[in-house]
Structures are given as structure tokens and as C-alpha cells.
Motif scaffolding. Structure first.
Motif, PDB file in Angstrom:
ATOM      1  N   ASN A 220       0.805  -1.210   0.000  1.00 17.29           N
ATOM      2  CA  ASN A 220       0.000   0.000   0.000  1.00 17.29           C
ATOM      3  C   ASN A 220       0.841   1.264   0.000  1.00 17.29           C
ATOM      4  O   ASN A 220       0.514   2.240  -0.659  1.00 17.29           O
ATOM      5  CB  ASN A 220      -0.941   0.029   1.209  1.00 17.29           C
ATOM      6  CG  ASN A 220      -1.994  -1.039   1.123  1.00 17.29           C
ATOM      7  OD1 ASN A 220      -2.379  -1.451   0.052  1.00 17.29           O
ATOM      8  ND2 ASN A 220      -2.445  -1.506   2.275  1.00 17.29           N
TER       9      ASN A 220
ATOM     10  N   PRO B 278       0.565   2.133  10.165  1.00 21.08           N
ATOM     11  CA  PRO B 278      -0.840   2.379  10.462  1.00 21.08           C
ATOM     12  C   PRO B 278      -1.589   1.176  11.025  1.00 21.08           C
ATOM     13  O   PRO B 278      -2.677   1.320  11.555  1.00 21.08           O
ATOM     14  CB  PRO B 278      -1.422   2.774   9.110  1.00 21.08           C
ATOM     15  CG  PRO B 278      -0.560   2.076   8.129  1.00 21.08           C
ATOM     16  CD  PRO B 278       0.812   2.064   8.738  1.00 21.08           C
ATOM     17  N   THR B 279      -1.037  -0.012  10.922  1.00 17.43           N
ATOM     18  CA  THR B 279      -1.729  -1.208  11.391  1.00 17.43           C
ATOM     19  C   THR B 279      -0.766  -2.102  12.157  1.00 17.43           C
ATOM     20  O   THR B 279       0.427  -2.129  11.880  1.00 17.43           O
ATOM     21  CB  THR B 279      -2.344  -1.983  10.212  1.00 17.43           C
ATOM     22  OG1 THR B 279      -3.005  -3.141  10.721  1.00 17.43           O
ATOM     23  CG2 THR B 279      -1.316  -2.417   9.200  1.00 17.43           C
ATOM     24  N   ARG B 280      -1.296  -2.856  13.104  1.00 22.08           N
ATOM     25  CA  ARG B 280      -0.461  -3.774  13.878  1.00 22.08           C
ATOM     26  C   ARG B 280      -0.310  -5.126  13.204  1.00 22.08           C
ATOM     27  O   ARG B 280       0.573  -5.891  13.535  1.00 22.08           O
ATOM     28  CB  ARG B 280      -1.052  -3.982  15.266  1.00 22.08           C
ATOM     29  CG  ARG B 280      -0.972  -2.754  16.108  1.00 22.08           C
ATOM     30  CD  ARG B 280      -1.511  -3.029  17.480  1.00 22.08           C
ATOM     31  NE  ARG B 280      -1.439  -1.806  18.263  1.00 22.08           N
ATOM     32  CZ  ARG B 280      -1.322  -1.784  19.558  1.00 22.08           C
ATOM     33  NH1 ARG B 280      -1.294  -2.914  20.226  1.00 22.08           N
ATOM     34  NH2 ARG B 280      -1.262  -0.652  20.194  1.00 22.08           N
ATOM     35  N   GLN B 281      -1.194  -5.446  12.257  1.00 23.68           N
ATOM     36  CA  GLN B 281      -1.182  -6.771  11.647  1.00 23.68           C
ATOM     37  C   GLN B 281      -0.014  -6.978  10.685  1.00 23.68           C
ATOM     38  O   GLN B 281       0.555  -8.047  10.620  1.00 23.68           O
ATOM     39  CB  GLN B 281      -2.487  -7.048  10.904  1.00 23.68           C
ATOM     40  CG  GLN B 281      -3.626  -7.424  11.793  1.00 23.68           C
ATOM     41  CD  GLN B 281      -4.404  -6.208  12.234  1.00 23.68           C
ATOM     42  OE1 GLN B 281      -4.332  -5.165  11.608  1.00 23.68           O
ATOM     43  NE2 GLN B 281      -5.155  -6.345  13.305  1.00 23.68           N
ATOM     44  N   TRP B 282       0.325  -5.976   9.889  1.00 19.04           N
ATOM     45  CA  TRP B 282       1.389  -6.184   8.920  1.00 19.04           C
ATOM     46  C   TRP B 282       2.050  -4.867   8.559  1.00 19.04           C
ATOM     47  O   TRP B 282       1.543  -3.803   8.819  1.00 19.04           O
ATOM     48  CB  TRP B 282       0.889  -6.923   7.687  1.00 19.04           C
ATOM     49  CG  TRP B 282      -0.181  -6.210   6.935  1.00 19.04           C
ATOM     50  CD1 TRP B 282      -1.487  -6.070   7.268  1.00 19.04           C
ATOM     51  CD2 TRP B 282      -0.026  -5.539   5.697  1.00 19.04           C
ATOM     52  NE1 TRP B 282      -2.155  -5.361   6.334  1.00 19.04           N
ATOM     53  CE2 TRP B 282      -1.284  -5.020   5.346  1.00 19.04           C
ATOM     54  CE3 TRP B 282       1.039  -5.325   4.852  1.00 19.04           C
ATOM     55  CZ2 TRP B 282      -1.492  -4.304   4.189  1.00 19.04           C
ATOM     56  CZ3 TRP B 282       0.830  -4.608   3.692  1.00 19.04           C
ATOM     57  CH2 TRP B 282      -0.425  -4.112   3.367  1.00 19.04           C
TER      58      TRP B 282
ATOM     59  N   HIS C 273       4.106  -0.984   4.052  1.00 16.90           N
ATOM     60  CA  HIS C 273       2.917  -1.685   4.558  1.00 16.90           C
ATOM     61  C   HIS C 273       1.920  -1.871   3.433  1.00 16.90           C
ATOM     62  O   HIS C 273       2.050  -1.301   2.375  1.00 16.90           O
ATOM     63  CB  HIS C 273       2.290  -0.953   5.737  1.00 16.90           C
ATOM     64  CG  HIS C 273       1.845   0.425   5.457  1.00 16.90           C
ATOM     65  ND1 HIS C 273       0.594   0.710   5.026  1.00 16.90           N
ATOM     66  CD2 HIS C 273       2.504   1.598   5.539  1.00 16.90           C
ATOM     67  CE1 HIS C 273       0.478   2.013   4.876  1.00 16.90           C
ATOM     68  NE2 HIS C 273       1.632   2.579   5.162  1.00 16.90           N
TER      69      HIS C 273
END
Length: 96
Positions: free
Chosen positions: A36, A61-65, A96
Motif C-alpha cells: 500500500n 498504520p496497522t499492527r497486523q502487517w 505496509h
């Protein structure tokens, strides 16, 4: 000096080249898959091993990846591997 590589972890990096004429170097990275956003830092920000997780939470921006890319004495590592090895260094960028 030109270094090329194709054996990159996690499947995000298809190929990379490191060109280092004396002190100022350049790294060219070819990404594959769905990415992204990708930011390279034009300044090298020093980071201690204990501060990597806080930097990741603040930057991604995200904890997943997503990964922060760090140059360490052990080589160029993502944030997970740098934390495992307890190695600090300089932040090159993130994606990310």
C-alpha cells in the motif's frame, strides 16, 4: 561496490541492489506483491534495539502487517529480526 540479492525474507522483496561508492550509498529495492505504501527516509534515523517496537507502533498504520527496514551491524533487517537479535541501527524506511 555493487551487491545484489534475491534471497529476501517474507516474500515482499523481489530483488535489491546496493551501490556504495565510498561513503554515500544507494539501495534500489524491487518490491513484489501488494504494497500500500512505501517510504524511504532521506535521513538516517538512529534507533536503539529497545525503541524499535515503539517506533513501529508510531510509524505503521496497522499492527497486523508492515515492516520497518533497519540497517544494523548484522546487515539490513526488518524490525522483527532486529528485535530478535537485539540489534539497533539506522532506519532506512518502512512499507505496509
Amino acid at each position: 561496490m555493487l551487491v545484489e540479492g534475491t534471497n529476501c525474507p517474507r516474500g515482499y522483496i523481489k530483488d535489491f541492489q546496493v551501490y556504495d561508492p565510498h561513503r554515500v550509498g544507494r539501495v534500489t529495492v524491487e518490491l513484489q506483491g501488494r504494497v500500500n505504501d512505501c517510504k524511504a527516509l532521506t535521513y538516517r534515523q538512529d534507533i536503539k534495539a529497545k525503541d524499535i517496537e515503539a517506533y513501529r507502533l508510531r510509524t505503521l498504520p496497522t499492527r497486523q502487517w508492515g515492516y520497518v527496514v533497519i540497517t544494523t551491524p548484522d546487515g539490513i533487517l526488518d524490525h522483527e529480526e532486529a528485535i530478535r537479535r537485539n540489534a539497533g541501527g539506522q532506519v532506512l524506511g518502512y512499507f505496509h
